[in-house]
Design a protein around this motif. Structure first.
Motif, mmCIF file in Angstrom:
data_model
loop_
_atom_site.group_PDB
_atom_site.id
_atom_site.type_symbol
_atom_site.label_atom_id
_atom_site.label_comp_id
_atom_site.label_asym_id
_atom_site.label_seq_id
_atom_site.Cartn_x
_atom_site.Cartn_y
_atom_site.Cartn_z
ATOM 1 N N HIS A 190 -0.091 -8.375 -9.234
ATOM 2 C CA HIS A 190 0.263 -9.089 -8.008
ATOM 3 C C HIS A 190 -0.445 -10.429 -7.870
ATOM 4 O O HIS A 190 -0.191 -11.174 -6.918
ATOM 5 C CB HIS A 190 -0.086 -8.232 -6.784
ATOM 6 N N THR A 238 10.675 -4.967 -8.189
ATOM 7 C CA THR A 238 9.290 -5.359 -7.898
ATOM 8 C C THR A 238 9.203 -6.831 -7.515
ATOM 9 O O THR A 238 8.472 -7.205 -6.591
ATOM 10 C CB THR A 238 8.387 -5.076 -9.111
ATOM 11 N N THR A 286 9.870 -7.517 -3.995
ATOM 12 C CA THR A 286 8.965 -6.879 -3.046
ATOM 13 C C THR A 286 7.935 -7.882 -2.527
ATOM 14 O O THR A 286 7.270 -8.567 -3.312
ATOM 15 C CB THR A 286 8.239 -5.698 -3.718
ATOM 16 N N LYS A 287 7.794 -7.977 -1.213
ATOM 17 C CA LYS A 287 6.861 -8.912 -0.588
ATOM 18 C C LYS A 287 5.530 -8.223 -0.288
ATOM 19 O O LYS A 287 5.514 -7.077 0.167
ATOM 20 C CB LYS A 287 7.451 -9.469 0.714
ATOM 21 N N ILE A 288 4.431 -8.939 -0.528
ATOM 22 C CA ILE A 288 3.098 -8.435 -0.193
ATOM 23 C C ILE A 288 2.276 -9.584 0.405
ATOM 24 O O ILE A 288 2.645 -10.756 0.286
ATOM 25 C CB ILE A 288 2.358 -7.865 -1.427
ATOM 26 N N GLN A 289 1.163 -9.233 1.007
ATOM 27 C CA GLN A 289 0.234 -10.232 1.528
ATOM 28 C C GLN A 289 -0.840 -10.512 0.472
ATOM 29 O O GLN A 289 -1.460 -9.601 -0.061
ATOM 30 C CB GLN A 289 -0.427 -9.734 2.816
ATOM 31 N N SER A 290 -1.033 -11.776 0.140
ATOM 32 C CA SER A 290 -2.042 -12.172 -0.835
ATOM 33 C C SER A 290 -2.708 -13.459 -0.368
ATOM 34 O O SER A 290 -2.032 -14.478 -0.176
ATOM 35 C CB SER A 290 -1.418 -12.379 -2.218
ATOM 36 N N GLU A 302 2.367 -14.479 2.408
ATOM 37 C CA GLU A 302 3.350 -13.513 1.925
ATOM 38 C C GLU A 302 3.949 -14.032 0.622
ATOM 39 O O GLU A 302 4.480 -15.144 0.573
ATOM 40 C CB GLU A 302 4.461 -13.300 2.955
ATOM 41 N N SER A 362 6.038 -12.814 -3.274
ATOM 42 C CA SER A 362 6.741 -11.805 -4.050
ATOM 43 C C SER A 362 5.861 -11.405 -5.225
ATOM 44 O O SER A 362 5.170 -12.245 -5.813
ATOM 45 C CB SER A 362 8.071 -12.361 -4.564
ATOM 46 N N ILE A 363 5.858 -10.136 -5.577
ATOM 47 C CA ILE A 363 5.058 -9.674 -6.720
ATOM 48 C C ILE A 363 5.624 -10.292 -7.997
ATOM 49 O O ILE A 363 6.818 -10.145 -8.293
ATOM 50 C CB ILE A 363 5.087 -8.135 -6.826
#
Length: 205
Positions: A125, A158, A161-165, A169, A171-172
């Protein structure tokens, strides 16, 4: 220079049919793969084979190929390597190292090395400050089969898929690359070359 390749299956007659390789027999395949390897690899290059290098239990056969390959060879163990690696007489000193799994740096990037595709690989990620990829997962084993299609489906899911980094926000990235030898016409490639080839291949899917 670090170069990568996977699943040559030297001496494996059946793989010619399974992979639809355009060779009359394993002898012709071995000759072509040797020529392709040596057309690219120089003496100081490090070639990391991501498993299933040989399909042979004869030490004489394995040593014949090892003696003629240019460069410094490293091996990530594949499922078909277990048998020949245990045979007496194999010149294992020809390898700089043999491991079941490895993580290393290539330039400023981290590379995860496994014969089998690792879906949730270390640091998948993470991205650099400028948004460029930081980690790549290089694998083999699945050749160009229905299993590779499943891996491709996972990658698409994948990457959506959105994540917080770092408070943002994103995408992986999920930078998984199949280093199957047939994709590169049996030539070991650098990480940059595999990235470019992978982009081209996915654009045609």
């Amino acid at each position: 220079m670090k170069l990568y390749i996977s699943d040559q299956h030297f001496f494996h007659d059946t793989i010619i049919t399974l992979d639809k390789r355009n060779f009359e027999d394993s002898r012709a395949m071995n000759k072509y793969m040797l020529e392709q390897w040596n057309s690219k690899v120089q003496g100081g290059d490090q070639v990391i084979v991501l498993g299933d290098m040989f399909f042979s239990k004869e030490a004489e056969q394995v040593n014949y190929i090892l003696k003629r390959l240019n460069g410094k060879i490293c091996l990530i163990e594949g499922n078909h390597d277990c048998s020949w690696l245990k045979k007496e007489g194999i010149k294992l000193e020809r390898f700089e190292w043999i491991k079941p799994y490895a993580e290393l740096t290539d330039g400023k990037r981290q590379v995860i090395l496994s014969h089998y595709p690792v879906f949730c690989y270390n640091h998948q990620h993470l991205i650099n400050e400028d948004g460029s990829p930081r980690t790549f997962m290089l694998y083999g084993h699945v050749h160009n089969t229905s299993d590779e299609n499943l891996v491709n489906q996972f990658i698409k899911i994948t990457q959506k898929t959105k994540i917080q980094s770092r408070g943002k926000e994103i995408s992986i990235p999920c930078n998984m690359i199949n280093c199957f030898c047939k994709f590169s016409d049996y030539i070991p490639l650098s990480l940059d070359e595999w990235i470019e080839l992978d982009v081209q291949r996915r654009a045609q899917m």
